[in-house]
Scaffold this motif. Structure first.
Motif, PDB file in Angstrom:
ATOM      1  N   ILE A  56       0.838  -1.206   0.000  1.00  0.00           N
ATOM      2  CA  ILE A  56       0.000   0.000   0.000  1.00  0.00           C
ATOM      3  C   ILE A  56       0.866   1.246   0.000  1.00  0.00           C
ATOM      4  O   ILE A  56       0.544   2.241  -0.641  1.00  0.00           O
ATOM      5  N   VAL A  59       1.904   1.990  -3.544  1.00  0.00           N
ATOM      6  CA  VAL A  59       0.839   2.657  -4.303  1.00  0.00           C
ATOM      7  C   VAL A  59       0.690   4.104  -3.836  1.00  0.00           C
ATOM      8  O   VAL A  59       0.589   5.029  -4.642  1.00  0.00           O
ATOM      9  N   LEU A  60       0.712   4.279  -2.517  1.00  0.00           N
ATOM     10  CA  LEU A  60       0.472   5.606  -1.952  1.00  0.00           C
ATOM     11  C   LEU A  60       1.566   6.595  -2.352  1.00  0.00           C
ATOM     12  O   LEU A  60       1.288   7.701  -2.802  1.00  0.00           O
ATOM     13  N   GLY A  64       0.734   7.443  -6.158  1.00  0.00           N
ATOM     14  CA  GLY A  64      -0.103   8.580  -5.782  1.00  0.00           C
ATOM     15  C   GLY A  64       0.617   9.909  -5.810  1.00  0.00           C
ATOM     16  O   GLY A  64      -0.016  10.942  -5.988  1.00  0.00           O
TER      17      GLY A  64
ATOM     18  N   LEU B 125      -6.383   5.801   1.942  1.00  0.00           N
ATOM     19  CA  LEU B 125      -5.515   6.887   1.474  1.00  0.00           C
ATOM     20  C   LEU B 125      -4.960   6.577   0.094  1.00  0.00           C
ATOM     21  O   LEU B 125      -4.929   7.438  -0.787  1.00  0.00           O
ATOM     22  N   ALA B 126      -4.533   5.308  -0.119  1.00  0.00           N
ATOM     23  CA  ALA B 126      -3.967   4.922  -1.408  1.00  0.00           C
ATOM     24  C   ALA B 126      -5.018   5.057  -2.501  1.00  0.00           C
ATOM     25  O   ALA B 126      -4.749   5.561  -3.590  1.00  0.00           O
ATOM     26  N   SER B 129      -5.673   8.557  -3.415  1.00  0.00           N
ATOM     27  CA  SER B 129      -4.570   9.199  -4.131  1.00  0.00           C
ATOM     28  C   SER B 129      -4.524   8.751  -5.588  1.00  0.00           C
ATOM     29  O   SER B 129      -3.970   9.440  -6.436  1.00  0.00           O
ATOM     30  N   ILE B 130      -5.115   7.597  -5.901  1.00  0.00           N
ATOM     31  CA  ILE B 130      -5.131   7.136  -7.295  1.00  0.00           C
ATOM     32  C   ILE B 130      -6.102   7.982  -8.118  1.00  0.00           C
ATOM     33  O   ILE B 130      -5.915   8.164  -9.319  1.00  0.00           O
ATOM     34  N   VAL B 132      -6.500  10.874  -8.671  1.00  0.00           N
ATOM     35  CA  VAL B 132      -5.951  12.018  -9.392  1.00  0.00           C
ATOM     36  C   VAL B 132      -5.595  11.650 -10.841  1.00  0.00           C
ATOM     37  O   VAL B 132      -5.587  12.511 -11.719  1.00  0.00           O
TER      38      VAL B 132
END
Lengths: 198, 340
Positions: A56, A59-60, A64, B125-126, B129-130, B132
């Motif tokens: 995670i 990914v974050l 992100g 959170l992940a 954030s994707i 976007v």
């Protein structure tokens, strides 16, 4: 084969294809988006290894934040692919050297000569993944962790300093000046008598 | 659920079917609430501005969202010339998919949660954030300067406020000692005084404002900015493709509201001991937070772009860092009880 094995081959297949697209795509935006897909598949493989925190966090942080900024730059640039292609062979020896070094490092890890690691998926964790990483990071590996943090801090400060040099050509507005402004600075009332026709 | 399906199917199929059924049980109410949130928004802002709002279709205009959906479905999808077809259609999907995927870890009750994973907060959170990527790809693939400018503005804003939002969540997980959303709610048991909105009040305010900015809602809606760049990143989209962006925006609004309720307002827990806990508390609290979103929109003028960035980077991020250090320090003193 159990279900997770199929998932592993699916994720690694996508990972390999996406990584190939990163270096073969004509359009740099496609390369960046393929890299995003590659990160995703890598995160999937880590999840299969029960490394949920790392997956995670990948990914974050990378998908992100880092890749978003990457895409920003790549989209704004007007890159001529053909001009870049012409110098491919002049860079080739350096790239080959790096690739060989990388393969050698992976070989060292896989053959388990210097890195004594047992099967990570096989160890059942007492606490959650995040909890165990945190407790190891702040006890056994405190010094390397802090050294890494200091290096990051230096990088942050140097990035800020780089933007501060040079002449100030930007037109950013200082909020302090804005608040201080009063009416007399901006408006001048001019009183005139109306003209009369002679 | 699984037992019911296993009467008819093999165990693996029964497991899959039961999960599919649960997913439908979450997605369908979310979609209905998205549809009626648009109705609610138009009515509420109408009343705040002394107008009536939609009241023609059905009783009190209650069928208006359905009429809107039908209209959007039958509209033509216009493809801009020289746009990138594949990415043009991928973008709306990329914005709606994470908005729905994040719902997997949201707990509605002590037992009612689809995936009760340990790192639930990180997962949410992940996923946010994707989201976007939908914005960035939509702007780039449209091959239009207005769409591209809109997408850059909105993406920079989303990335900036995500940092402040992430830091407020650090405060919550310090208090709750867990990343599991269900555990965070259970840690706030014992009435309204135990909710995290009191010891973490500055973080709660920052979270709420960042959530408004993160979902591109007024007064932070520079992505839309009617007076400046028409409709921002989705200016070239029409019909169902546009509707997907719209759905994603409202689904994200409900998601950040439900997260605010879970982390700061005690989730499904009752504020007073003589009324039992239950999912209806969650719904009431989420409805109130959503009402605040609409209230903000009807009240404040749009922020200037440089001031949005200043607020995010120079005000919110330092403030959250200071409060995290404060909470950490207080936990070592005799006042630690207030922060658990």
């Amino acid at each position: 084969m159990i279900f997770t094995d199929y998932l592993f081959y699916l994720f690694s297949g996508i990972l390999v294809l996406a990584s190939l697209r990163v270096i073969t795509a004509n359009n740099p935006v496609y390369s960046a988006l393929s890299l995003v897909l590659a990160f995703f598949s890598a995160a999937g493989i880590w999840l299969l290894l029960h490394a949920e925190f790392l997956a995670i966090a990948l990914v974050l942080v990378y998908v992100g934040a880092v890749m978003v900024l990457f895409l920003f730059v790549v989209m704004m640039l007007d890159i001529n692919i053909e001009a870049l292609r012409q110098r491919f062979w002049s860079y080739f020896p350096v790239a080959l050297l790096i690739a060989l070094l990388f393969i050698f490092e992976i070989y060292l890890v896989v053959t388990d000569k210097f890195f004594s690691s047992s099967d990570p998926a096989g160890i059942p964790l007492e606490k959650s993944n995040t909890h165990s990483i945190g407790s190891v990071l702040y006890t056994d590996y405190l010094l390397p962790f802090q050294v890494a943090a200091v290096i990051l801090l230096v990088a942050i400060i140097s990035a800020i300093v780089l933007t501060m040099y040079g002449k100030k050509s930007h037109k950013a507005i200082d909020p302090k000046d804005q608040i201080k402004v009063n009416r007399n600075d901006r408006v001048r009332v001019v009183k005139m008598k109306s003209e009369k026709k002679k | 659920m699984q037992d019911f399906f296993s009467q008819f199917f093999s165990p693996e199929l029964a497991l899959t079917l039961s999960y599919l059924f649960k997913i439908i049980l979450i997605v369908v109410p979310v979609m209905i609430s998205v549809a009626y949130l648009t109705y609610f928004e138009r009515r509420v802002i109408g009343f705040m501005q002394s107008r009536i709002g939609p009241n023609r279709v059905g009783y009190f205009g209650l069928l208006q969202p359905i009429a809107d959906a039908l209209k959007l479905m039958f509209k033509e999808i216009v493809l801009p010339s020289k746009s990138n077809n594949f990415l043009f259609f991928l973008a709306p999907l990329l914005s709606i998919a994470p908005a729905l995927a994040a719902w997997a870890v949201i707990p509605f009750n002590y037992e009612m949660v689809l995936a009760d994973i340990n790192a639930g907060l990180l997962y949410v959170l992940a996923m946010t954030s994707i989201a976007v990527y939908g914005v960035i790809i939509a702007g780039w693939a449209s091959n239009s300067k207005y769409a591209f400018l809109g997408s850059l503005r909105s993406a920079a804003q989303i990335v900036s406020y995500e940092i402040a939002m992430g830091f407020t969540l650090v405060g919550v997980l310090m208090c709750a000692n867990s990343l599991n959303l269900g555990d965070i709610v259970i840690a706030q048991e014992g009435g309204i005084s135990q909710w995290y909105c009191w010891p973490l009040f500055p973080l709660f305010v920052i979270y709420f404002i960042s959530a408004v900015a993160e979902t591109n809602r007024a007064p932070f809606d520079v992505a839309e900015g009617e007076s400046e760049i028409v409709a921002g990143f989705h200016v070239e989209y029409s019909g169902m493709a546009f509707a997907l962006f719209f759905l994603a925006e409202y689904a994200n609004m409900i998601l950040v509201s439900i997260l605010a309720v879970i982390m700061f307002l005690g989730g499904w827990l009752s504020p007073v001991s003589f009324i039992p806990d239950g999912i209806f508390w969650l719904i009431i609290k989420v409805a109130f937070v959503l009402f605040c979103f609409l209230w903000l929109r009807a009240t404040f003028p749009r922020y200037r772009y440089d001031q949005i960035m200043r607020l995010g980077w120079k005000v919110f991020i330092p403030l959250t860092l200071v409060w995290i250090i404060f909470v950490g320090a207080m936990m070592q003193t005799s006042y630690a009880g207030y922060f658990h």
